[in-house]
Design a protein around this motif. Sequence first.
Motif, PDB file in Angstrom:
ATOM      1  N   MET A  12      40.761  39.264  51.065  1.00  0.00           N
ATOM      2  CA  MET A  12      39.335  39.074  51.331  1.00  0.00           C
ATOM      3  C   MET A  12      38.823  40.354  51.974  1.00  0.00           C
ATOM      4  O   MET A  12      39.395  40.816  52.966  1.00  0.00           O
ATOM      5  CB  MET A  12      39.110  37.900  52.280  1.00  0.00           C
ATOM      6  N   THR A  13      37.783  40.917  51.423  1.00  0.00           N
ATOM      7  CA  THR A  13      37.220  42.164  51.937  1.00  0.00           C
ATOM      8  C   THR A  13      35.757  41.958  52.288  1.00  0.00           C
ATOM      9  O   THR A  13      35.054  41.194  51.631  1.00  0.00           O
ATOM     10  CB  THR A  13      37.329  43.287  50.898  1.00  0.00           C
ATOM     11  N   THR A  14      35.299  42.646  53.323  1.00  0.00           N
ATOM     12  CA  THR A  14      33.886  42.590  53.699  1.00  0.00           C
ATOM     13  C   THR A  14      33.350  44.011  53.823  1.00  0.00           C
ATOM     14  O   THR A  14      33.585  44.674  54.826  1.00  0.00           O
ATOM     15  CB  THR A  14      33.682  41.841  55.032  1.00  0.00           C
ATOM     16  N   PRO A  15      32.663  44.475  52.777  1.00  0.00           N
ATOM     17  CA  PRO A  15      32.000  45.773  52.864  1.00  0.00           C
ATOM     18  C   PRO A  15      30.563  45.596  53.340  1.00  0.00           C
ATOM     19  O   PRO A  15      29.959  44.538  53.158  1.00  0.00           O
ATOM     20  CB  PRO A  15      32.030  46.275  51.425  1.00  0.00           C
ATOM     21  N   GLU A  16      30.022  46.637  53.967  1.00  0.00           N
ATOM     22  CA  GLU A  16      28.618  46.648  54.383  1.00  0.00           C
ATOM     23  C   GLU A  16      27.924  47.784  53.662  1.00  0.00           C
ATOM     24  O   GLU A  16      28.345  48.940  53.762  1.00  0.00           O
ATOM     25  CB  GLU A  16      28.499  46.858  55.889  1.00  0.00           C
ATOM     26  N   LYS A  17      26.860  47.472  52.914  1.00  0.00           N
ATOM     27  CA  LYS A  17      26.077  48.514  52.254  1.00  0.00           C
ATOM     28  C   LYS A  17      25.322  49.282  53.321  1.00  0.00           C
ATOM     29  O   LYS A  17      24.676  48.692  54.180  1.00  0.00           O
ATOM     30  CB  LYS A  17      25.111  47.907  51.246  1.00  0.00           C
ATOM     31  N   LEU A  18      25.394  50.597  53.282  1.00  0.00           N
ATOM     32  CA  LEU A  18      24.782  51.408  54.321  1.00  0.00           C
ATOM     33  C   LEU A  18      23.271  51.531  54.189  1.00  0.00           C
ATOM     34  O   LEU A  18      22.592  51.789  55.178  1.00  0.00           O
ATOM     35  CB  LEU A  18      25.435  52.788  54.370  1.00  0.00           C
ATOM     36  N   ASP A  19      22.715  51.314  52.997  1.00  0.00           N
ATOM     37  CA  ASP A  19      21.268  51.446  52.845  1.00  0.00           C
ATOM     38  C   ASP A  19      20.506  50.267  53.445  1.00  0.00           C
ATOM     39  O   ASP A  19      19.477  50.447  54.074  1.00  0.00           O
ATOM     40  CB  ASP A  19      20.878  51.668  51.386  1.00  0.00           C
ATOM     41  N   ASP A  20      21.023  49.042  53.288  1.00  0.00           N
ATOM     42  CA  ASP A  20      20.299  47.878  53.816  1.00  0.00           C
ATOM     43  C   ASP A  20      21.136  47.035  54.784  1.00  0.00           C
ATOM     44  O   ASP A  20      20.688  45.996  55.251  1.00  0.00           O
ATOM     45  CB  ASP A  20      19.781  47.011  52.676  1.00  0.00           C
ATOM     46  N   HIS A  21      22.355  47.474  55.062  1.00  0.00           N
ATOM     47  CA  HIS A  21      23.290  46.796  55.970  1.00  0.00           C
ATOM     48  C   HIS A  21      23.662  45.391  55.510  1.00  0.00           C
ATOM     49  O   HIS A  21      24.084  44.568  56.318  1.00  0.00           O
ATOM     50  CB  HIS A  21      22.759  46.785  57.414  1.00  0.00           C
ATOM     51  N   GLY A  22      23.510  45.135  54.216  1.00  0.00           N
ATOM     52  CA  GLY A  22      23.905  43.846  53.657  1.00  0.00           C
ATOM     53  C   GLY A  22      25.422  43.736  53.609  1.00  0.00           C
ATOM     54  O   GLY A  22      26.127  44.699  53.305  1.00  0.00           O
ATOM     55  N   VAL A  56      39.847  49.454  56.691  1.00  0.00           N
ATOM     56  CA  VAL A  56      38.792  49.128  57.639  1.00  0.00           C
ATOM     57  C   VAL A  56      38.304  50.400  58.327  1.00  0.00           C
ATOM     58  O   VAL A  56      39.101  51.224  58.767  1.00  0.00           O
ATOM     59  CB  VAL A  56      39.303  48.102  58.673  1.00  0.00           C
ATOM     60  N   GLY A  57      36.985  50.557  58.372  1.00  0.00           N
ATOM     61  CA  GLY A  57      36.370  51.733  58.997  1.00  0.00           C
ATOM     62  C   GLY A  57      36.006  52.835  58.024  1.00  0.00           C
ATOM     63  O   GLY A  57      35.203  53.700  58.353  1.00  0.00           O
ATOM     64  N   ASP A  58      36.587  52.819  56.817  1.00  0.00           N
ATOM     65  CA  ASP A  58      36.273  53.849  55.826  1.00  0.00           C
ATOM     66  C   ASP A  58      34.836  53.707  55.336  1.00  0.00           C
ATOM     67  O   ASP A  58      34.341  52.605  55.125  1.00  0.00           O
ATOM     68  CB  ASP A  58      37.191  53.743  54.604  1.00  0.00           C
ATOM     69  N   VAL A  59      34.181  54.837  55.115  1.00  0.00           N
ATOM     70  CA  VAL A  59      32.879  54.898  54.467  1.00  0.00           C
ATOM     71  C   VAL A  59      33.121  55.587  53.132  1.00  0.00           C
ATOM     72  O   VAL A  59      33.740  56.646  53.080  1.00  0.00           O
ATOM     73  CB  VAL A  59      31.855  55.688  55.314  1.00  0.00           C
ATOM     74  N   PHE A  60      32.632  54.969  52.050  1.00  0.00           N
ATOM     75  CA  PHE A  60      32.907  55.513  50.720  1.00  0.00           C
ATOM     76  C   PHE A  60      31.789  55.147  49.756  1.00  0.00           C
ATOM     77  O   PHE A  60      30.956  54.294  50.042  1.00  0.00           O
ATOM     78  CB  PHE A  60      34.259  55.019  50.198  1.00  0.00           C
ATOM     79  N   THR A  61      31.786  55.816  48.613  1.00  0.00           N
ATOM     80  CA  THR A  61      30.776  55.602  47.584  1.00  0.00           C
ATOM     81  C   THR A  61      31.331  54.713  46.490  1.00  0.00           C
ATOM     82  O   THR A  61      32.450  54.918  46.020  1.00  0.00           O
ATOM     83  CB  THR A  61      30.328  56.947  46.979  1.00  0.00           C
ATOM     84  N   ILE A  74      34.259  46.763  56.548  1.00  0.00           N
ATOM     85  CA  ILE A  74      34.152  46.090  57.833  1.00  0.00           C
ATOM     86  C   ILE A  74      35.408  45.276  58.152  1.00  0.00           C
ATOM     87  O   ILE A  74      35.878  45.268  59.288  1.00  0.00           O
ATOM     88  CB  ILE A  74      32.912  45.161  57.844  1.00  0.00           C
ATOM     89  N   ALA A  75      35.939  44.557  57.146  1.00  0.00           N
ATOM     90  CA  ALA A  75      37.101  43.694  57.397  1.00  0.00           C
ATOM     91  C   ALA A  75      37.937  43.530  56.139  1.00  0.00           C
ATOM     92  O   ALA A  75      37.414  43.584  55.034  1.00  0.00           O
ATOM     93  CB  ALA A  75      36.645  42.331  57.888  1.00  0.00           C
ATOM     94  N   VAL A  76      39.236  43.329  56.331  1.00  0.00           N
ATOM     95  CA  VAL A  76      40.163  42.994  55.266  1.00  0.00           C
ATOM     96  C   VAL A  76      41.088  41.906  55.825  1.00  0.00           C
ATOM     97  O   VAL A  76      41.664  42.073  56.892  1.00  0.00           O
ATOM     98  CB  VAL A  76      41.007  44.210  54.813  1.00  0.00           C
ATOM     99  N   LYS A  77      41.172  40.784  55.096  1.00  0.00           N
ATOM    100  CA  LYS A  77      42.013  39.668  55.550  1.00  0.00           C
ATOM    101  C   LYS A  77      42.789  39.116  54.379  1.00  0.00           C
ATOM    102  O   LYS A  77      42.385  39.237  53.225  1.00  0.00           O
ATOM    103  CB  LYS A  77      41.139  38.541  56.122  1.00  0.00           C
TER     104      LYS A  77
END
Length: 79
Positions: A12-22, A56-61, A74-77
């Motif tokens: 389970m992964t939780t990414p956060e989009k940097l443009d709208d923080h979704g 976790v913590g990586d910023v990528f395109t 944000i998270a990996v479980k």
Amino acid sequence: MICKKASQTGKMTTPEKLDDHGRIAYQLVGKREANLEQPKISFTSPIGQALANHTVGDVFTVSAPNWDYQVKMIAVKRA
């Protein structure tokens, strides 16, 4: 259990989009199990490939068919 790297299917992964923080939690699965309503995404999809290679913590395109966008892991479980 909390993990750092999403390198295996079923995670389970939780990414956060940097443009709208979704944020949305995705489970990485095989092609046949993919279902956006659940949301389960294939590890072969553009976002699935990007998520599987980061920790976790990586910023990528993420390179999607119509545009590129940046996310932060944000998270990996374990599922």
